[in-house]
Design a protein around this motif. Structure first.
Motif, PDB file in Angstrom:
ATOM      1  N   ALA A 277       0.856  -1.189   0.000  1.00 14.43           N
ATOM      2  CA  ALA A 277       0.000   0.000   0.000  1.00 14.43           C
ATOM      3  C   ALA A 277       0.888   1.234   0.000  1.00 14.43           C
ATOM      4  O   ALA A 277       1.828   1.343   0.789  1.00 14.43           O
ATOM      5  CB  ALA A 277      -0.916   0.005   1.216  1.00 14.43           C
ATOM      6  N   PHE A 278       0.583   2.150  -0.907  1.00 15.51           N
ATOM      7  CA  PHE A 278       1.332   3.396  -1.035  1.00 15.51           C
ATOM      8  C   PHE A 278       0.473   4.553  -0.520  1.00 15.51           C
ATOM      9  O   PHE A 278      -0.741   4.565  -0.699  1.00 15.51           O
ATOM     10  CB  PHE A 278       1.711   3.644  -2.498  1.00 15.51           C
ATOM     11  N   SER A 279       1.112   5.518   0.117  1.00 18.22           N
ATOM     12  CA  SER A 279       0.400   6.692   0.629  1.00 18.22           C
ATOM     13  C   SER A 279       1.236   7.942   0.400  1.00 18.22           C
ATOM     14  O   SER A 279       2.465   7.876   0.262  1.00 18.22           O
ATOM     15  CB  SER A 279       0.106   6.554   2.129  1.00 18.22           C
ATOM     16  N   GLU A 280       0.526   9.075   0.380  1.00 15.58           N
ATOM     17  CA  GLU A 280       1.187  10.375   0.322  1.00 15.58           C
ATOM     18  C   GLU A 280       0.536  11.288   1.357  1.00 15.58           C
ATOM     19  O   GLU A 280      -0.644  11.156   1.655  1.00 15.58           O
ATOM     20  CB  GLU A 280       1.061  11.002  -1.067  1.00 15.58           C
ATOM     21  N   ALA A 281       1.317  12.214   1.884  1.00 15.49           N
ATOM     22  CA  ALA A 281       0.783  13.179   2.851  1.00 15.49           C
ATOM     23  C   ALA A 281       1.612  14.449   2.773  1.00 15.49           C
ATOM     24  O   ALA A 281       2.658  14.493   2.124  1.00 15.49           O
ATOM     25  CB  ALA A 281       0.819  12.600   4.267  1.00 15.49           C
ATOM     26  N   TRP A 289       5.620  16.413  -0.883  1.00 17.46           N
ATOM     27  CA  TRP A 289       4.912  15.204  -0.475  1.00 17.46           C
ATOM     28  C   TRP A 289       5.807  14.297   0.351  1.00 17.46           C
ATOM     29  O   TRP A 289       6.980  14.094   0.034  1.00 17.46           O
ATOM     30  CB  TRP A 289       4.457  14.415  -1.709  1.00 17.46           C
ATOM     31  N   GLN A 290       5.243  13.716   1.394  1.00 16.69           N
ATOM     32  CA  GLN A 290       5.861  12.577   2.070  1.00 16.69           C
ATOM     33  C   GLN A 290       5.264  11.327   1.433  1.00 16.69           C
ATOM     34  O   GLN A 290       4.066  11.282   1.171  1.00 16.69           O
ATOM     35  CB  GLN A 290       5.546  12.597   3.563  1.00 16.69           C
ATOM     36  N   LYS A 291       6.071  10.326   1.205  1.00 15.14           N
ATOM     37  CA  LYS A 291       5.607   9.119   0.531  1.00 15.14           C
ATOM     38  C   LYS A 291       5.923   7.905   1.401  1.00 15.14           C
ATOM     39  O   LYS A 291       6.939   7.877   2.088  1.00 15.14           O
ATOM     40  CB  LYS A 291       6.268   8.977  -0.841  1.00 15.14           C
ATOM     41  N   SER A 292       5.044   6.900   1.324  1.00 17.77           N
ATOM     42  CA  SER A 292       5.324   5.679   2.085  1.00 17.77           C
ATOM     43  C   SER A 292       4.845   4.469   1.310  1.00 17.77           C
ATOM     44  O   SER A 292       3.955   4.556   0.459  1.00 17.77           O
ATOM     45  CB  SER A 292       4.637   5.719   3.455  1.00 17.77           C
ATOM     46  N   ILE A 301       9.176   5.103   4.848  1.00 20.07           N
ATOM     47  CA  ILE A 301       8.737   6.470   4.608  1.00 20.07           C
ATOM     48  C   ILE A 301       9.876   7.259   3.964  1.00 20.07           C
ATOM     49  O   ILE A 301      11.030   7.178   4.394  1.00 20.07           O
ATOM     50  CB  ILE A 301       8.312   7.161   5.914  1.00 20.07           C
ATOM     51  N   TYR A 302       9.524   8.033   2.931  1.00 23.73           N
ATOM     52  CA  TYR A 302      10.478   8.923   2.280  1.00 23.73           C
ATOM     53  C   TYR A 302      10.014  10.359   2.500  1.00 23.73           C
ATOM     54  O   TYR A 302       8.878  10.713   2.154  1.00 23.73           O
ATOM     55  CB  TYR A 302      10.570   8.612   0.782  1.00 23.73           C
TER      56      TYR A 302
END
Length: 329
Positions: A277-281, A289-292, A301-302
Motif C-alpha cells: 500500500a502506497f500513501s502520500e501526505a 509530499w511525504q511518501k510511504s 517512509i520517504y
C-alpha cells in the motif's frame, strides 16, 4: 494515483469521469448526502449524481452537519430511490472532527473510564489562535481542560455517535429487505492524530499510521463471506471493486492505479508478498509530499522536505523504516 491532485477549494477537473458518472451511464440511480463544504457541488463533486444533498445548505432548524442530520437526509433521499433500478448511494458523515462535540447520550460516556489517564497534559500556547505541533492554541482549548485524555474521550464519544447513526441508517434501510441484495462499504478518508508524534487534533500533515490507517468494512449478504484481512490495501482499490461487483467493464479490473479487491473479498486470492500500500501526505506544492509504502509488517517512509524531516527523524534524514509489528504507532 487517481490522477487528481488538489487542495481544498480547488474544483475537480471535469475531464475525469467519476464513479457516479460511470454507474449512471450503466443504469444506476445515483444519490449523495454530504456534510463537508470541501466536497460541495461548486467543486464538481456532484458529477454523475441525480440527487446531491449538501446538509449545510438545508433550510432546517438546529445543527446541519451533525450525523443525525446526515442520516435523516439520507433516509429521505433513499425513500425516493426507484425500485426498478440498482442504486448507488454515497452518505458522507463529518463526525468525528474537531472540536469533538458529541450530543447526549454520548457526551461524557468515556470520561473517567478505565482507560482515562489524566497525567499526560497538553502544552497550551495562549499567544496563538491555533497550533498543531507540540501543543495547541487558545481557540482549541475545550472546557479549559489540558489533559490529553479529555480530548481523546470526546473523540471516542463522537466515534460512538457516528457509529450509532450509521447503524440507524443501515437498520432503517434494511427494514424492508432492501439491504439483502445491497453491497455496503464503510470507510474513511483519514484518521486523526491525538498528540501522536507531537501532532494535535488534525490530519493530513504526516503519513504515520494514526492518519492513514482507516476502517474498511464491506458487507454483501450471501456473496462476501465473513473474514478479517490484515494485509494492507489502498482506498484507490474501492472504485474498481465497486465497478466489478456492479459488472461494469474495466480494463483488467483496474481504475487508475487502483485494483479490484473482489477476488480477495471472496477469499479466492492467495496472499502474496506483492500486497503493498502506497500513501502520500503533506503539502501538495513544491514537491513536499511525504511518501510511504508498506506491507503487512514493514513501512518505509520517504521525506524530501526538511521541515517535515525534523518531526520524523531529524533534519537530513530522508528515509525511515518502521516495524509495525513491534512498533504499530
Amino acid at each position: 494515483d487517481n490522477q487528481i491532485v488538489r487542495r481544498i477549494g480547488i474544483p475537480l477537473p471535469t475531464e475525469y469521469e467519476l464513479l457516479a458518472e460511470t454507474l449512471s451511464a450503466h443504469g444506476y440511480a445515483t444519490a449523495a448526502v454530504v456534510s463537508n463544504g470541501a466536497v460541495g457541488e461548486e467543486f464538481n463533486f456532484d458529477q454523475g449524481f441525480d440527487t446531491y444533498v449538501q446538509t449545510w445548505k438545508a433550510e432546517v432548524d438546529g445543527p446541519r452537519n451533525v450525523a443525525t442530520r446526515v442520516t435523516d437526509e439520507a433516509l429521505a433521499v433513499a425513500a425516493g430511490l426507484p425500485d426498478d433500478r440498482p442504486f448507488f448511494l454515497w452518505v458522507h458523515y463529518l463526525d468525528p472532527h474537531f472540536p469533538y462535540t458529541p450530543p447526549e447520550p454520548f457526551a461524557g460516556r468515556f470520561l473517567d473510564d478505565e482507560y482515562y489517564d489524566p497525567t499526560e497534559t497538553i502544552d497550551i500556547d495562549r499567544t496563538k489562535h491555533k497550533k498543531q505541533m507540540r501543543g495547541i492554541g487558545r481557540s482549541q482549548v475545550l472546557d479549559d481542560r489540558k489533559e490529553l485524555a479529555y480530548y481523546v474521550a470526546r473523540y471516542d464519544e463522537e466515534i460512538a455517535y457516528a457509529d450509532a447513526e450509521i447503524g440507524r441508517l443501515l437498520e432503517t434501510l434494511g427494514a424492508n429487505g432492501r439491504m439483502d441484495s445491497t453491497m455496503t462499504v464503510v470507510t474513511s478518508d483519514h484518521g486523526e492524530s491525538l498528540g501522536d508524534h507531537h501532532f494535535y487534533f488534525d490530519h493530513g500533515r504526516f503519513i504515520f499510521q494514526t492518519c492513514v490507517r482507516v476502517p474498511f468494512i464491506v458487507h454483501y449478504p450471501g456473496v462476501i463471506p465473513p473474514a478479517v484481512d490484515t494485509d494492507p490495501l489502498e482506498l484507490l482499490d474501492l472504485t474498481p471493486t465497486l465497478l466489478e461487483i456492479a459488472r461494469v467493464p474495466t480494463f483488467e479490473g483496474r481504475w487508475g492505479q487502483g485494483r479490484s479487491l473482489t477476488a480477495r473479498l471472496l477469499g479466492k486470492e492467495e496472499p502474496t508478498e506483492e500486497r503493498l500500500a502506497f500513501s502520500e501526505a503533506g503539502w501538495a506544492t513544491q514537491g513536499k509530499w511525504q511518501k510511504s509504502v508498506q506491507d503487512s509488517r514493514f513501512k518505509l517512509i520517504y521525506v524530501l522536505d526538511g521541515g517535515a524531516q525534523r518531526w520524523i527523524d531529524g533534519p537530513g534524514q530522508e528515509w525511515v523504516m518502521y516495524d509495525l509489528e513491534n512498533d504499530p504507532n
